[in-house]
Design a protein around this motif. Structure first.
Motif, PDB file in Angstrom:
ATOM      1  N   ASP A  51      74.014  21.193  28.359  1.00  0.00           N
ATOM      2  CA  ASP A  51      74.083  20.736  26.970  1.00  0.00           C
ATOM      3  C   ASP A  51      72.708  20.683  26.324  1.00  0.00           C
ATOM      4  O   ASP A  51      72.469  19.912  25.421  1.00  0.00           O
ATOM      5  CB  ASP A  51      74.746  19.348  26.929  1.00  0.00           C
ATOM      6  CG  ASP A  51      75.125  18.934  25.512  1.00  0.00           C
ATOM      7  OD1 ASP A  51      75.422  19.831  24.706  1.00  0.00           O
ATOM      8  OD2 ASP A  51      75.114  17.718  25.235  1.00  0.00           O
ATOM      9  N   ASP A  52      71.782  21.521  26.748  1.00  0.00           N
ATOM     10  CA  ASP A  52      70.444  21.503  26.171  1.00  0.00           C
ATOM     11  C   ASP A  52      70.484  22.223  24.829  1.00  0.00           C
ATOM     12  O   ASP A  52      70.771  23.407  24.747  1.00  0.00           O
ATOM     13  CB  ASP A  52      69.455  22.192  27.121  1.00  0.00           C
ATOM     14  CG  ASP A  52      68.030  22.111  26.628  1.00  0.00           C
ATOM     15  OD1 ASP A  52      67.740  21.218  25.796  1.00  0.00           O
ATOM     16  OD2 ASP A  52      67.223  22.947  27.074  1.00  0.00           O
ATOM     17  N   SER A  53      70.163  21.481  23.758  1.00  0.00           N
ATOM     18  CA  SER A  53      70.223  22.048  22.418  1.00  0.00           C
ATOM     19  C   SER A  53      68.994  22.891  22.096  1.00  0.00           C
ATOM     20  O   SER A  53      68.987  23.630  21.129  1.00  0.00           O
ATOM     21  CB  SER A  53      70.373  20.928  21.382  1.00  0.00           C
ATOM     22  OG  SER A  53      69.283  20.041  21.473  1.00  0.00           O
ATOM     23  N   GLY A  54      67.945  22.757  22.891  1.00  0.00           N
ATOM     24  CA  GLY A  54      66.731  23.521  22.641  1.00  0.00           C
ATOM     25  C   GLY A  54      66.025  23.012  21.402  1.00  0.00           C
ATOM     26  O   GLY A  54      66.505  22.171  20.676  1.00  0.00           O
ATOM     27  N   GLY A  55      64.852  23.535  21.161  1.00  0.00           N
ATOM     28  CA  GLY A  55      64.115  23.113  19.979  1.00  0.00           C
ATOM     29  C   GLY A  55      63.526  21.722  20.147  1.00  0.00           C
ATOM     30  O   GLY A  55      63.792  21.024  21.109  1.00  0.00           O
ATOM     31  N   GLU A  56      62.711  21.362  19.170  1.00  0.00           N
ATOM     32  CA  GLU A  56      62.050  20.062  19.211  1.00  0.00           C
ATOM     33  C   GLU A  56      62.753  19.110  18.262  1.00  0.00           C
ATOM     34  O   GLU A  56      63.377  19.531  17.294  1.00  0.00           O
ATOM     35  CB  GLU A  56      60.593  20.233  18.794  1.00  0.00           C
ATOM     36  CG  GLU A  56      59.891  21.290  19.619  1.00  0.00           C
ATOM     37  CD  GLU A  56      58.478  20.908  19.941  1.00  0.00           C
ATOM     38  OE1 GLU A  56      58.291  19.883  20.588  1.00  0.00           O
ATOM     39  OE2 GLU A  56      57.582  21.664  19.546  1.00  0.00           O
ATOM     40  N   PRO A  57      62.634  17.806  18.519  1.00  0.00           N
ATOM     41  CA  PRO A  57      63.205  16.839  17.582  1.00  0.00           C
ATOM     42  C   PRO A  57      62.585  16.999  16.194  1.00  0.00           C
ATOM     43  O   PRO A  57      61.441  17.452  16.051  1.00  0.00           O
ATOM     44  CB  PRO A  57      62.827  15.481  18.184  1.00  0.00           C
ATOM     45  CG  PRO A  57      62.527  15.757  19.622  1.00  0.00           C
ATOM     46  CD  PRO A  57      62.017  17.172  19.668  1.00  0.00           C
ATOM     47  N   ALA A  58      63.347  16.611  15.172  1.00  0.00           N
ATOM     48  CA  ALA A  58      62.874  16.745  13.791  1.00  0.00           C
ATOM     49  C   ALA A  58      61.577  15.977  13.560  1.00  0.00           C
ATOM     50  O   ALA A  58      60.733  16.404  12.762  1.00  0.00           O
ATOM     51  CB  ALA A  58      63.954  16.277  12.817  1.00  0.00           C
ATOM     52  N   THR A  59      61.395  14.859  14.259  1.00  0.00           N
ATOM     53  CA  THR A  59      60.163  14.081  14.078  1.00  0.00           C
ATOM     54  C   THR A  59      58.941  14.869  14.560  1.00  0.00           C
ATOM     55  O   THR A  59      57.882  14.822  13.936  1.00  0.00           O
ATOM     56  CB  THR A  59      60.247  12.735  14.820  1.00  0.00           C
ATOM     57  OG1 THR A  59      60.584  12.972  16.192  1.00  0.00           O
ATOM     58  CG2 THR A  59      61.273  11.812  14.182  1.00  0.00           C
ATOM     59  N   VAL A  60      59.098  15.605  15.642  1.00  0.00           N
ATOM     60  CA  VAL A  60      58.005  16.439  16.150  1.00  0.00           C
ATOM     61  C   VAL A  60      57.781  17.619  15.202  1.00  0.00           C
ATOM     62  O   VAL A  60      56.628  17.976  14.911  1.00  0.00           O
ATOM     63  CB  VAL A  60      58.306  16.926  17.589  1.00  0.00           C
ATOM     64  CG1 VAL A  60      57.259  17.919  18.058  1.00  0.00           C
ATOM     65  CG2 VAL A  60      58.387  15.742  18.543  1.00  0.00           C
ATOM     66  N   ALA A  86      55.487   8.563  16.482  1.00  0.00           N
ATOM     67  CA  ALA A  86      54.746   7.992  15.344  1.00  0.00           C
ATOM     68  C   ALA A  86      55.489   8.266  14.043  1.00  0.00           C
ATOM     69  O   ALA A  86      55.633   7.369  13.196  1.00  0.00           O
ATOM     70  CB  ALA A  86      53.334   8.561  15.290  1.00  0.00           C
ATOM     71  N   VAL A  87      55.990   9.470  13.877  1.00  0.00           N
ATOM     72  CA  VAL A  87      56.763   9.810  12.679  1.00  0.00           C
ATOM     73  C   VAL A  87      58.054   8.995  12.646  1.00  0.00           C
ATOM     74  O   VAL A  87      58.441   8.469  11.605  1.00  0.00           O
ATOM     75  CB  VAL A  87      57.056  11.326  12.621  1.00  0.00           C
ATOM     76  CG1 VAL A  87      58.096  11.657  11.556  1.00  0.00           C
ATOM     77  CG2 VAL A  87      55.773  12.103  12.368  1.00  0.00           C
ATOM     78  N   HIS A  88      58.707   8.875  13.792  1.00  0.00           N
ATOM     79  CA  HIS A  88      59.968   8.118  13.871  1.00  0.00           C
ATOM     80  C   HIS A  88      59.756   6.660  13.447  1.00  0.00           C
ATOM     81  O   HIS A  88      60.508   6.130  12.628  1.00  0.00           O
ATOM     82  CB  HIS A  88      60.522   8.185  15.301  1.00  0.00           C
ATOM     83  CG  HIS A  88      61.795   7.450  15.492  1.00  0.00           C
ATOM     84  ND1 HIS A  88      63.000   7.907  15.024  1.00  0.00           N
ATOM     85  CD2 HIS A  88      62.055   6.277  16.102  1.00  0.00           C
ATOM     86  CE1 HIS A  88      63.946   7.049  15.330  1.00  0.00           C
ATOM     87  NE2 HIS A  88      63.401   6.044  15.992  1.00  0.00           N
ATOM     88  N   TYR A  89      58.715   6.031  13.982  1.00  0.00           N
ATOM     89  CA  TYR A  89      58.446   4.627  13.645  1.00  0.00           C
ATOM     90  C   TYR A  89      57.950   4.475  12.207  1.00  0.00           C
ATOM     91  O   TYR A  89      58.292   3.498  11.532  1.00  0.00           O
ATOM     92  CB  TYR A  89      57.463   4.009  14.636  1.00  0.00           C
ATOM     93  CG  TYR A  89      58.131   3.640  15.937  1.00  0.00           C
ATOM     94  CD1 TYR A  89      58.840   2.453  16.053  1.00  0.00           C
ATOM     95  CD2 TYR A  89      58.080   4.485  17.036  1.00  0.00           C
ATOM     96  CE1 TYR A  89      59.473   2.107  17.240  1.00  0.00           C
ATOM     97  CE2 TYR A  89      58.707   4.162  18.220  1.00  0.00           C
ATOM     98  CZ  TYR A  89      59.406   2.970  18.320  1.00  0.00           C
ATOM     99  OH  TYR A  89      60.039   2.640  19.492  1.00  0.00           O
ATOM    100  N   ALA A  90      57.158   5.425  11.728  1.00  0.00           N
ATOM    101  CA  ALA A  90      56.684   5.358  10.335  1.00  0.00           C
ATOM    102  C   ALA A  90      57.860   5.468   9.365  1.00  0.00           C
ATOM    103  O   ALA A  90      57.955   4.693   8.402  1.00  0.00           O
ATOM    104  CB  ALA A  90      55.669   6.467  10.072  1.00  0.00           C
ATOM    105  N   LEU A  91      58.753   6.386   9.634  1.00  0.00           N
ATOM    106  CA  LEU A  91      59.917   6.562   8.767  1.00  0.00           C
ATOM    107  C   LEU A  91      60.863   5.362   8.886  1.00  0.00           C
ATOM    108  O   LEU A  91      61.327   4.830   7.872  1.00  0.00           O
ATOM    109  CB  LEU A  91      60.656   7.859   9.111  1.00  0.00           C
ATOM    110  CG  LEU A  91      61.846   8.210   8.236  1.00  0.00           C
ATOM    111  CD1 LEU A  91      61.428   8.333   6.770  1.00  0.00           C
ATOM    112  CD2 LEU A  91      62.474   9.514   8.713  1.00  0.00           C
TER     113      LEU A  91
END
Length: 173
Positions: A51-60, A86-91
């Motif tokens: 179930d690996d979706s690949g790609g990076e999380p949107a925050t990255v 950092a992006v996740h916590y900032a948002l």
């Protein structure tokens, strides 16, 4: 009960309480998503599926886009590991601060224990802004299960934001 006490509205106190709620909720949301991912891995290991979706999380992806677009610097793997959270916590903190300030002006915003806030945040961020910014595939290209998991995580975020916001706001009387 203390959370039904009336108090003078204060935008800065609401924003501080919402910021605390949003930061705490971002942490809880991460834990929820990690537990969900672990459960999915256990199931996929049992049935042999991958179930690996690949790609990076949107925050990255967002952190990389800012770093490259503004600073002309491509993030290293190590920098991405720090920049994504950092992006996740900032948002999450910023949205919580806005929610807390809004709840001061319009107490109806906090109706539903933060669940409507979590759902709205999911719709605006995950379903609209992230794909529109090219940080993920369009919503129609994701299976329904991905949307359901993201919605559940944002409901956890909204509920946690409201519970912490309410508690902190009470302390800031």
């Amino acid at each position: 009960m203390w959370f039904f006490d009336t108090q003078q509205p204060s935008l800065w106190k609401g924003a501080v309480a919402g910021l605390a709620g949003g930061l705490a909720a971002s942490f809880v949301m991460n834990q929820f998503q990690a537990a969900l991912s672990a459960a999915k891995r256990a199931v996929s290991d049992e049935d042999g599926s991958d179930d690996d979706s690949g790609g990076e999380p949107a925050t990255v992806e967002a952190a990389s886009a800012v770093s490259e677009g503004v600073f002309g610097h491509e993030l290293t793997k190590r920098e991405k590991k720090a920049a994504g959270p950092a992006v996740h916590y900032a948002l999450g903190g910023s949205a919580g601060a806005a929610y807390g300030a809004a709840a001061e002006l319009l107490p109806e915003v906090a109706v539903g224990a933060g669940l409507p806030f979590g759902m709205a945040f999911w719709l605006l961020a995950d379903e609209a802004a992230v794909p529109a910014l090219g940080l993920s595939k369009p919503p129609a290209e994701h299976p329904l299960s991905v949307h359901a998991e993201a919605l559940a995580a944002h409901l956890v975020y909204g509920l946690t934001t409201e519970l912490v916001r309410r508690s902190v706001r009470h302390l800031l009387r």
